[in-house]
Every structure is written in structure tokens, then in C-alpha cells.
Motif scaffolding. Structure first.
Motif, PDB file in Angstrom:
ATOM      1  N   ASN A 236       0.803  -1.226   0.000  1.00 29.25           N
ATOM      2  CA  ASN A 236       0.000   0.000   0.000  1.00 29.25           C
ATOM      3  C   ASN A 236       0.838   1.278   0.000  1.00 29.25           C
ATOM      4  OD1 ASN A 236      -2.505   1.254  -0.144  1.00 29.25           O
ATOM      5  ND2 ASN A 236      -2.696   1.432   2.076  1.00 29.25           N
ATOM      6  N   ARG A 238       3.521   2.026   1.480  1.00 28.33           N
ATOM      7  CA  ARG A 238       3.885   2.483   2.824  1.00 28.33           C
ATOM      8  C   ARG A 238       5.286   3.090   2.853  1.00 28.33           C
ATOM      9  NH1 ARG A 238       6.170  -1.491   6.525  1.00 28.33           N
ATOM     10  NH2 ARG A 238       7.272  -3.043   5.274  1.00 28.33           N
ATOM     11  N   ARG A 241       4.952   6.597   1.446  1.00 30.37           N
ATOM     12  CA  ARG A 241       4.211   7.437   2.395  1.00 30.37           C
ATOM     13  C   ARG A 241       5.145   7.921   3.502  1.00 30.37           C
ATOM     14  NH1 ARG A 241      -1.602   6.404   1.523  1.00 30.37           N
ATOM     15  NH2 ARG A 241      -1.741   4.487   0.343  1.00 30.37           N
ATOM     16  N   ASP A 245       6.262  11.780   4.324  1.00 27.93           N
ATOM     17  CA  ASP A 245       6.061  12.292   5.693  1.00 27.93           C
ATOM     18  C   ASP A 245       7.337  12.907   6.234  1.00 27.93           C
ATOM     19  OD1 ASP A 245       3.502  11.785   6.156  1.00 27.93           O
ATOM     20  OD2 ASP A 245       3.789  10.168   7.637  1.00 27.93           O
ATOM     21  N   GLN A 248       8.611  15.954   3.483  1.00 31.47           N
ATOM     22  CA  GLN A 248       7.616  16.693   2.705  1.00 31.47           C
ATOM     23  C   GLN A 248       7.982  18.144   2.387  1.00 31.47           C
ATOM     24  OE1 GLN A 248       3.701  16.386   4.253  1.00 31.47           O
ATOM     25  NE2 GLN A 248       2.831  17.761   2.756  1.00 31.47           N
ATOM     26  N   ARG A 391      -4.971   3.946  -2.817  1.00 30.75           N
ATOM     27  CA  ARG A 391      -3.962   4.771  -3.471  1.00 30.75           C
ATOM     28  C   ARG A 391      -4.651   5.992  -4.046  1.00 30.75           C
ATOM     29  NH1 ARG A 391       0.324   0.979  -6.610  1.00 30.75           N
ATOM     30  NH2 ARG A 391       0.775  -0.423  -4.904  1.00 30.75           N
ATOM     31  N   ASP A 425       4.416   4.278  -6.974  1.00 32.59           N
ATOM     32  CA  ASP A 425       4.807   5.061  -5.796  1.00 32.59           C
ATOM     33  C   ASP A 425       4.578   6.565  -6.004  1.00 32.59           C
ATOM     34  OD1 ASP A 425       5.674   3.458  -3.643  1.00 32.59           O
ATOM     35  OD2 ASP A 425       7.551   2.978  -4.652  1.00 32.59           O
ATOM     36  N   ILE A 428       1.574   8.942  -4.332  1.00 35.23           N
ATOM     37  CA  ILE A 428       1.545   9.678  -3.061  1.00 35.23           C
ATOM     38  C   ILE A 428       1.994  11.131  -3.251  1.00 35.23           C
ATOM     39  CG2 ILE A 428       2.420   9.723  -0.674  1.00 35.23           C
ATOM     40  CD1 ILE A 428       0.378   7.469  -1.305  1.00 35.23           C
TER      41      ILE A 428
END
Ligand SMILES: [Zn+2]
Length: 482
Positions: A236, A238, A241, A245, A248, A391, A425, A428
Motif C-alpha cells: 500500500n 507504505r 508514504r 512524511d 515533505q 492509493r 509510488d 503519493i
């Protein structure tokens, strides 16, 4: 992605446009006080002049003032190196050296691909392959570390380290633990599960890092070479993500290397949702408890209804009943049945509609089974639907500096590539308004996600050069002053 594509922007960003003008002015004053005061003074003078001069004269003065005020140096968003500068990159001696290195070391690149592909890395179990990538990146003069979810991150510090550019390739494969992986040769063809997706991407990541190291290139922006976890299936995204995070605010561009080829560039993120349906009941003996409601029957009844659901051709919308499980033996009424469904659409609203339809169909299937059970009093079926992956969609803006760099790299290698929508990917960052693309890393591949997956390295140097130039196009070189 909605029809207008505006959902590509995060909520906060979308709300920006509705803020009062006064605030926008305040922001521009903060960013560039000299420009702000220049415009304020010009506007004051024009107001005074317009009281005394004819309209045409005032207009000319205004045009001259605007031309004078245009920034000689790009500011804020346009600070990304542009096409012209990217196209001049191959003239730089160090860049030339890196390009030559890629040409001369294709065997090294292919050897890394074979070695890494043979280390199993199902999603959630990427550790061994991650360690191998870490060892190689560490030898390329990068400071390398593994983050808490398993992404391997090699940092090449730029002259301006407050901004970063990510070059990523996912480590994981769809093949479960225990799958035998030996790379075999069939002529020029390499055959093995995962050899292309994402053996090619990982090999290119290492190769480009090495070429940059050998040529002693120092970028303007910091480059992060990342081998990330969790791209496939229930991973997913991850890994990506976690990266977004963590970085960013600093990220200026993300280049995702996924699979082979140079004929496309993914600029649009395909939204998808994965759900699991679970139906449970008391279970029993096939003979003595016959007539008791059966979860597999209910799941089949509901699934048949759902398969007949009409989905639009445009926006392209798809569903897949991908995994179905349940029961313990042929002579037992099962106590559980599960179904995993993948829902995708160019329009996220359609995904919501499909999920609602799936719920209705499963509810109806359970109802039908209960109504038809002769021994309803002896058991009740329960059902639930769990989200196991999501997604988000998104889209690169047409004036993207990252896309300019890619196009300049395409020009250099004599390539034409088409824009594509895909689920990678890059979903995101794209969903958050961050510039991102996904590209293949050269050569040809096929049979992705199958045991017969193959890769042909012919002309892979074109793909590697395309990656290098696109990357340096957005990172810039330290000697350049933006
Ligand atoms: Zn992949």
C-alpha cells in the motif's frame, strides 16, 4: 483524481485560492520585499500619472514598468532548473564523464540486477535485499541509513541542502516467501520473477549513484537515492508514504524508477482501492448440518451480483476479484469466506460508487443465502468489508519543471515518450501536489508479476542516461547559481 483534476492539490492548498487578496499580498511581501515595494511604488505613480496624462501614455508606462519588474532570476516555483539548462547538462565535463561511465559499465549494472533479483523480497520482508542495496550505496560515497520502516536512504548532500530531490526504486515483489528465484538466460533474455519489476529499477538506482560518484558530481539540491519498501499489493505504498512524511517540506521532485522501457512517463496517478469482504457463520457438517447458511454460498451469490455491475468505459473504471478463500475441508460447512477486490478508476468518484455497489451486492448475497437456508434458526451469517489499501489519484501540472527535465533528457537520447496514467509510488507525491513521475529504467521487459517475467538489456544505456539527466536537471549542479 476528479474531472477537474483539482483534487491533486492538498486541501490546504486548494483553500489558498479562496483566501482574501490582502493575505496573498502579505505573502508576496514576505517572499520578496523588494518586488513588493517596487510594485507598490509603481502603482502609486501610475495612479498619480493617470490623473494628468492621456490613457495611451499611461498604458505604455505601465507596460514598461511591468517589463522592468519581471524577475531576471526565476523565483519560488520557477526556481527549478528549466529545459534550456537541462539540455546544456551533457556539455558539462563531469556530466559527460558520468554518461560515459554508464555506457562502459553496462555489465556491472546487469550484474547488480541479477544479484538483487535473486534475493527474495516479498512486501513486508524486504530486509535482506535492502541490506544488499545499502552495502552498495555505502560504497558510492553516500551517507546511507535505513529508516524505521525499512527504506534504505543514501544521501548525496547538495550545495543547497534545504531542498531535496528523490530518486526511488521499490525493493519489494509480489512473489510470496518460498518462491524460487534463479535468474536464467534465454539468449539475451534474463528470466526470473521480479527481474524487471523491479530489478531494473534497483539496478538503475545503483548505477546512476555510482556514475555520479565516479564523476565527482556535486548537486545543487540534495539527492536522496532511495530503495523503498511496500510498493506492491498490500504494501500500500507504505515506503513512499513514510518518505513523504519525513521530507515533505523539502521535496522538490520525486523520480520513481519502476520496471523497464523508455517509451512512457507516468504523469498521472491512477487511484485505486482494495477491499476485503469477510463473511462468517457457525459452520458445521456437510451432511448432518445441511440447510445451515453457508458463508461461501453467500459470498458466491454476492460476487455474481457484483460481477454483473456495469462500470463506465470512460472514465476507465475496472474491478478485479483477485483472491477468494474459505473453508477447511470439502465435507465441512465453512465458518468463514473472504474475498479481496481491487477497484480502480480514472475518476475517484467511480471507485466510491463501485465500493457502494459491492456492499449492496454482498448484503444481498448474504440475505439470499439466509432466505434459502432451511435451518436458519441454527445460525446467522455476519459480514463486513475492510479497506486493505487505498492509493490516491493526482496529476502532474503541465508546466512542470520535472517534466521539462525529462523531455530534455529524451531529446538528448533521441527518444519520444508518451504521458501515461498508472498506479505507482508516484501516486503519493502527486496526490499532494508534489512534482513526481514514474519511469522505466531502460531495456525491455515483460510478464511482470508472473513466474516467467523477463528482461532484455539491449539499449539499457539510453534508459540510464535518461534517468541521470532527468535527475541532474532537477537537482542542478553545485557550480550553477540558480
Ligand atoms: Zn513495480
Amino acid at each position: 483524481m476528479t474531472k477537474s483534476g483539482r483534487s491533486a492539490l492538498p486541501l490546504a492548498q486548494r483553500c489558498d485560492s479562496s483566501r482574501p487578496l490582502r493575505l496573498a499580498g502579505a505573502r508576496s511581501r514576505e517572499r520578496n520585499p523588494a518586488r513588493f515595494w517596487f510594485f507598490s511604488s509603481v502603482s502609486f505613480l501610475l495612479r498619480r500619472l493617470s490623473m494628468r496624462l492621456p490613457f495611451v501614455t499611461v498604458k505604455r508606462v505601465a507596460v514598461c514598468a511591468i517589463l522592468l519588474a519581471m524577475p531576471i532570476r526565476p523565483s519560488v516555483i520557477s526556481a527549478m532548473p528549466r529545459h534550456t539548462r537541462t539540455s546544456a547538462l551533457p556539455d558539462q565535463p563531469q556530466v559527460r564523464e558520468a554518461l560515459e561511465w554508464l555506457d562502459k559499465n553496462l555489465d556491472w549494472t546487469t550484474a547488480q540486477q541479477i544479484r538483487l533479483t535473486e534475493i527474495p523480497a516479498p512486501s513486508f520482508h524486504e530486509e535482506k535485499r535492502a541490506q544488499a542495496v545499502k552495502d552498495i550505496l555505502s560504497a558510492e560515497g553516500l551517507s546511507v541509513f535505513t529508516d524505521k520502516i525499512g527504506n534504505v536512504i543514501g544521501e548525496l548532500r547538495g550545495a543547497q541542502d534545504k531542498e531535496v530531490v528523490l530518486l526511488t526504486a521499490h525493493l519489494d515483489t509480489v512473489f510470496p516467501e518460498g518462491t524460487e528465484i534463479n535468474v536464467t538466460r534465454d539468449g539475451d533474455r534474463l528470466v526470473a520473477p521480479g527481474i524487471s519489476d523491479n530489478g531494473t529499477g534497483l539496478a538503475a538506482l545503483l548505477s546512476v549513484a555510482r556514475a555520479i560518484h565516479v564523476a565527482k558530481i556535486k548537486p545543487q539540491r540534495t539527492i536522496l537515492f532511495v530503495a523503498n519498501v511496500g510498493e506492491e499489493g498490500e504494501g500500500n505504498l507504505r515506503g513512499m508514504r513514510a518518505l513523504i512524511d519525513a521530507y515533505q517540506a523539502k521535496i522538490r521532485a520525486v523520480i520513481v524508477l519502476d520496471g523497464s522501457g523508455i517509451d512512457y512517463v507516468t504523469t498521472k496517478a491512477l487511484a485505486s482501492r482494495r477491499v476485503e469482504v469477510a463473511i462468517t457463520g457457525p459452520g458445521g457438517h456437510s451432511w448432518s448440518d445441511f440447510g445451515m447458511p453457508n458463508p461461501i454460498n453467500a459470498l458466491v451469490r454476492g460476487s455474481v451480483r457484483f460481477i454483473n455491475t456495469k462500470v463506465p468505459v470512460a472514465p476507465r473504471t475496472t474491478f478485479n476479484l483477485g483472491q477468494i478463500e474459505g473453508g477447511t475441508s470439502v465435507n465441512s460447512i465453512p465458518y468463514e469466506a473472504t474475498l479481496k477486490v481491487d477497484l480502480r478508476s480514472e475518476n475517484e468518484d467511480e471507485i466510491g460508487r463501485m465500493e457502494a455497489a459491492l456492499r449492496e451486492c454482498i448484503a444481498a448475497g448474504v440475505r439470499d443465502e439466509m432466505d434459502n437456508a432451511r435451518e436458519r434458526s441454527r445460525g446467522k451469517l455476519e459480514w463486513k468489508l475492510n479497506l486493505i489499501g487505498s492509493r490516491p489519484g493526482g496529476e502532474l501540472l503541465p508546466n512542470s519543471a520535472l517534466l521539462d527535465s525529462l523531455r530534455a533528457a529524451d531529446d538528448f537520447i533521441g527518444n519520444k515518450s508518451r504521458n501515461e496514467r498508472s498506479s505507482t509510488d508516484a501516486n503519493i507525491p502527486l496526490s499532494m501536489g508534489i512534482e513526481a513521475i514514474a519511469i522505466g529504467a531502460g531495456g525491455n521487459g515483460g510478464g511482470a508479476h508472473s513466474l516467467d517475467e523477463w528482461y532484455e538489456p539491449a539499449e539499457r544505456e539510453l534508459g540510464l542516461k535518461r534517468v541521470l539527466l532527468t535527475l541532474l536537471g532537477v537537482s542542478g549542479l553545485a557550480s550553477e547559481r540558480p
